[in-house]
Design a protein around this motif. Structure first.
Motif, PDB file in Angstrom:
ATOM      1  N   PHE A 132       2.190 -12.120  -6.261  1.00 38.18           N
ATOM      2  CA  PHE A 132       3.566 -12.588  -6.133  1.00 38.18           C
ATOM      3  C   PHE A 132       4.211 -11.973  -4.891  1.00 38.18           C
ATOM      4  CE2 PHE A 132       2.363 -12.634 -10.532  1.00 38.18           C
ATOM      5  CZ  PHE A 132       2.976 -13.740 -11.092  1.00 38.18           C
ATOM      6  N   SER A 133       4.884 -12.806  -4.086  1.00 39.54           N
ATOM      7  CA  SER A 133       5.657 -12.308  -2.957  1.00 39.54           C
ATOM      8  C   SER A 133       4.768 -11.480  -2.030  1.00 39.54           C
ATOM      9  CB  SER A 133       6.859 -11.515  -3.485  1.00 39.54           C
ATOM     10  OG  SER A 133       7.806 -11.280  -2.471  1.00 39.54           O
ATOM     11  N   ALA A 134       5.064 -10.187  -1.840  1.00 40.04           N
ATOM     12  CA  ALA A 134       4.179  -9.348  -1.033  1.00 40.04           C
ATOM     13  C   ALA A 134       2.781  -9.306  -1.638  1.00 40.04           C
ATOM     14  CB  ALA A 134       4.754  -7.940  -0.923  1.00 40.04           C
ATOM     15  N   GLY A 135       2.712  -9.347  -2.965  1.00 37.31           N
ATOM     16  CA  GLY A 135       1.416  -9.407  -3.627  1.00 37.31           C
ATOM     17  C   GLY A 135       0.684 -10.712  -3.345  1.00 37.31           C
ATOM     18  N   GLY A 136       1.454 -11.780  -3.051  1.00 38.47           N
ATOM     19  CA  GLY A 136       0.848 -13.039  -2.644  1.00 38.47           C
ATOM     20  C   GLY A 136       0.198 -12.911  -1.280  1.00 38.47           C
ATOM     21  N   TYR A 137       0.858 -12.190  -0.384  1.00 34.51           N
ATOM     22  CA  TYR A 137       0.262 -11.903   0.929  1.00 34.51           C
ATOM     23  C   TYR A 137      -1.004 -11.074   0.748  1.00 34.51           C
ATOM     24  CZ  TYR A 137      -0.223  -9.780   5.592  1.00 34.51           C
ATOM     25  OH  TYR A 137      -0.697  -9.334   6.817  1.00 34.51           O
ATOM     26  N   LEU A 138      -0.958 -10.090  -0.135  1.00 33.08           N
ATOM     27  CA  LEU A 138      -2.131  -9.266  -0.398  1.00 33.08           C
ATOM     28  C   LEU A 138      -3.268 -10.117  -0.951  1.00 33.08           C
ATOM     29  CD1 LEU A 138      -3.533  -6.566  -0.554  1.00 33.08           C
ATOM     30  CD2 LEU A 138      -2.259  -6.068  -2.662  1.00 33.08           C
TER      31      LEU A 138
END
Length: 322
Positions: A179-185
């Motif tokens: 999700f969000s930054a975790g989506g980038y990760l």
């Protein structure tokens, strides 16, 4: 990426607004397992002790919990209680690489996955993570590699494959959901899995770090511009730190057109790059939804996205009865 939902977390620093607690702990019956046998690579001092707190601004009618100052990354395994499809998902909460929305985009996701027969591994990765530091003007383009968090993700997928029999999972059905930054990760681990960012330590680091599928929910950091209407002109490009190829795993994307934190251009650019490379991608865009709604259901159609993910996982052969 603007700071918006994460900025809500920073409100916690205001005296008297929110009570901070000791470090976050999972529910009874679950144990956090350190993913590194010693000091993590690229170790750095944290601005304070690991802690958690509650943000009173409601999402879906309820407050949510964050964790921050994480120097010892952990994985927490949530196993299905009844049927087990053999599939497993590494869950990567968001928080701008400053904090982790540990329940909204973490434990609540695991509750959903395990109810569908999917093993969930919640990664509490290291934050804050340079160069993503909201306390200074040192993140000029938001396109840098989140080195420590990516190291943690690479390591964890290796551990999941090494321990597949113990975890009762299929080593060929391991995905990521961020999700969000975790989506980038999730995009980073989907495109940068061939070489570890750290010196290999043990047998886990000999395992492939490539996810078999990826789900990115309102991701950030993927586009070099923020001009939604100009995708076809080439003015928005793909972040070079996510080098998409035909081997990038099948990817599911969902985002709202009124997301003012990570504009819808993030998903549009990444989806276009995947299609151009010949990788499988499914993109779902909605008119409304904003940012950071997690799995909490509201009257907005976008909050039905988990059902669409289940259908998609069946369609790509990643959910099968065992």
């Amino acid at each position: 990426m603007k700071f918006s939902v994460v900025a809500l977390c920073m409100v916690v620093a205001l005296a008297g607004e929110h009570a901070q607690a000791a470090r976050w702990q999972p529910s009874p019956g679950h144990t956090q397992i350190s993913i590194w046998p010693g000091t993590p690579p690229d170790d750095m001092p944290m601005p304070g002790p690991e802690s958690s707190g509650i943000v009173q601004k409601n999402v879906g009618g309820r407050p949510w919990t964050y964790a921050t100052n994480i120097s010892v990354p952990t994985m927490t395994v949530y196993s299905p209680r009844r049927r087990n499809t053999g599939a497993a998902v590494l869950v990567l909460p968001g928080g701008g690489f400053e904090v982790l929305a540990i329940d909204l985009e973490g434990t609540e996701v695991c509750d959903w996955l395990t109810s569908r027969g999917i093993t969930c591994v919640l990664l509490k990765y290291r934050v804050p993570s340079e160069p993503y530091d909201q306390k200074c003007d040192c993140r000029p383009d938001n396109l840098a590699t989140s080195t420590r968090s990516l190291e943690d993700a690479q390591r964890t997928i290796g551990l999941m494959r090494l321990q597949a029999r113990k975890l009762h999972i299929d080593p060929h059905e391991i995905g990521v959901l961020g999700f969000s930054a975790g989506g980038y990760l999730a995009a980073e681990i989907s495109t940068r899995y061939k070489k570890r960012l750290y010196a290999p330590i043990d047998e886990a680091d000999k395992q492939s770090a490539r996810p078999d599928f990826a789900v990115l929910v309102y991701p950030g950091h993927l586009a070099t511009g923020d001009k939604p209407g100009r995708l076809a002109t080439g003015e928005n490009g793909l972040n070079p730190n996510v080098p998409v190829t035909s081997d990038t795993p099948p990817t599911f994307l969902v985002q709202a057109e009124n997301d003012n934190t990570d504009g819808v251009i993030q998903s549009l650019v990444y989806s276009a790059a995947l299609r151009k490379a010949g990788a499988k991608v499914e993109l779902h865009l909605y008119a409304e939804g904003g940012h950071a709604f997690g799995l909490r259901h509201t009257a907005l159609p976008i909050t039905d996205w988990p059902r669409l993910v289940e259908i998609w996982l069946h369609s790509i052969g990643m959910i099968q009865e065992k």
